[in-house]
Design a protein around this motif. Structure first.
Motif: not given
Length: 205
Positions: A111, A114-115, A117, A120-121, A125-126, A149-150, A183
């Motif tokens: 995956v 993350q930075d 998404s 997530l920010k 939670t992934l 990719s998320v 997510i």
């Protein structure tokens, strides 16, 4: 993909549990090469080298060329067994592979993004639902992993197998709606009552 690796092996005349135990006592690992329209071939591998190859990772997705008595055969490991106590290899199965043939293998899911998404920010939670997926591919083109990719995903968003961009020549065998990652909302813990409130509740009791 991982590069094709070379293995030196010796032929085994005897098969069966007793013969396999004798092979292991000699510091070797019994193995078999099967498939490709040919009869199974019993072989023996150096046990220490086999253990290092297995624990190096990607063993079941690495293409090997095994040389036995001067004859080389392209194979891919299909299974192996480890001693339950000492963790050394006690048997390996290899499948013959020919040029132009495709096979099915399990590869890990990696995956990324993350930075990027928003979910997530914002505290989401992934949740990785599938840590690996089965693909069909030519043995010489097996990828080390499938990238997912998320980036851009919000809380509550789900990424299915159809949204994954696969390398050329790779087909995912899973159903189209297979969930790979999602997510999930942040976990909200119940707040502890203030000390004064707790005492008031106790007095009413």
């Amino acid at each position: 993909m991982t590069a094709m690796k070379q293995i030196q092996a010796s032929a085994r005349a005897q098969v069966g549990k007793g013969a396999a135990r004798e092979v292991r006592r000699q510091g070797l690992t019994p193995a078999v090469i099967y498939g490709g329209g040919e009869a199974p071939q019993a072989i023996a591998l150096d046990a220490n080298k086999t253990r290092l190859m297995i624990y190096a990772g990607h063993f079941l997705t690495t293409l090997f060329e095994i040389e036995v008595d001067g004859k080389k055969t392209r194979v891919i490991p299909r299974d192996y067994q480890l001693d339950p106590v000492k963790d050394f290899p006690i048997h390996v199965d290899f499948l013959r592979v020919a040029a132009g043939q495709t096979i099915k293998v399990e590869v890990p899911v990696h995956v990324v993004g993350q930075d990027q998404s928003p979910g997530l920010k914002n505290g989401g939670t992934l949740q990785i639902v599938e840590h690996s997926v089965e693909i069909e591919v030519a043995p010489e083109s097996i990828p080390e992993f499938i990238e997912v990719s998320v980036a851009g995903l919000e809380v509550g968003d789900t990424l299915h197998s159809t949204a994954v961009k696969l390398p050329a020549g790779v087909t995912m065998t899973a159903r189209e709606d297979l969930t790979l990652v999602t997510i999930v909302p942040p976990t909200v813990e119940a707040e502890e009552p203030a000390a004064g409130e707790a005492e008031g509740e106790a007095a009413k009791a």
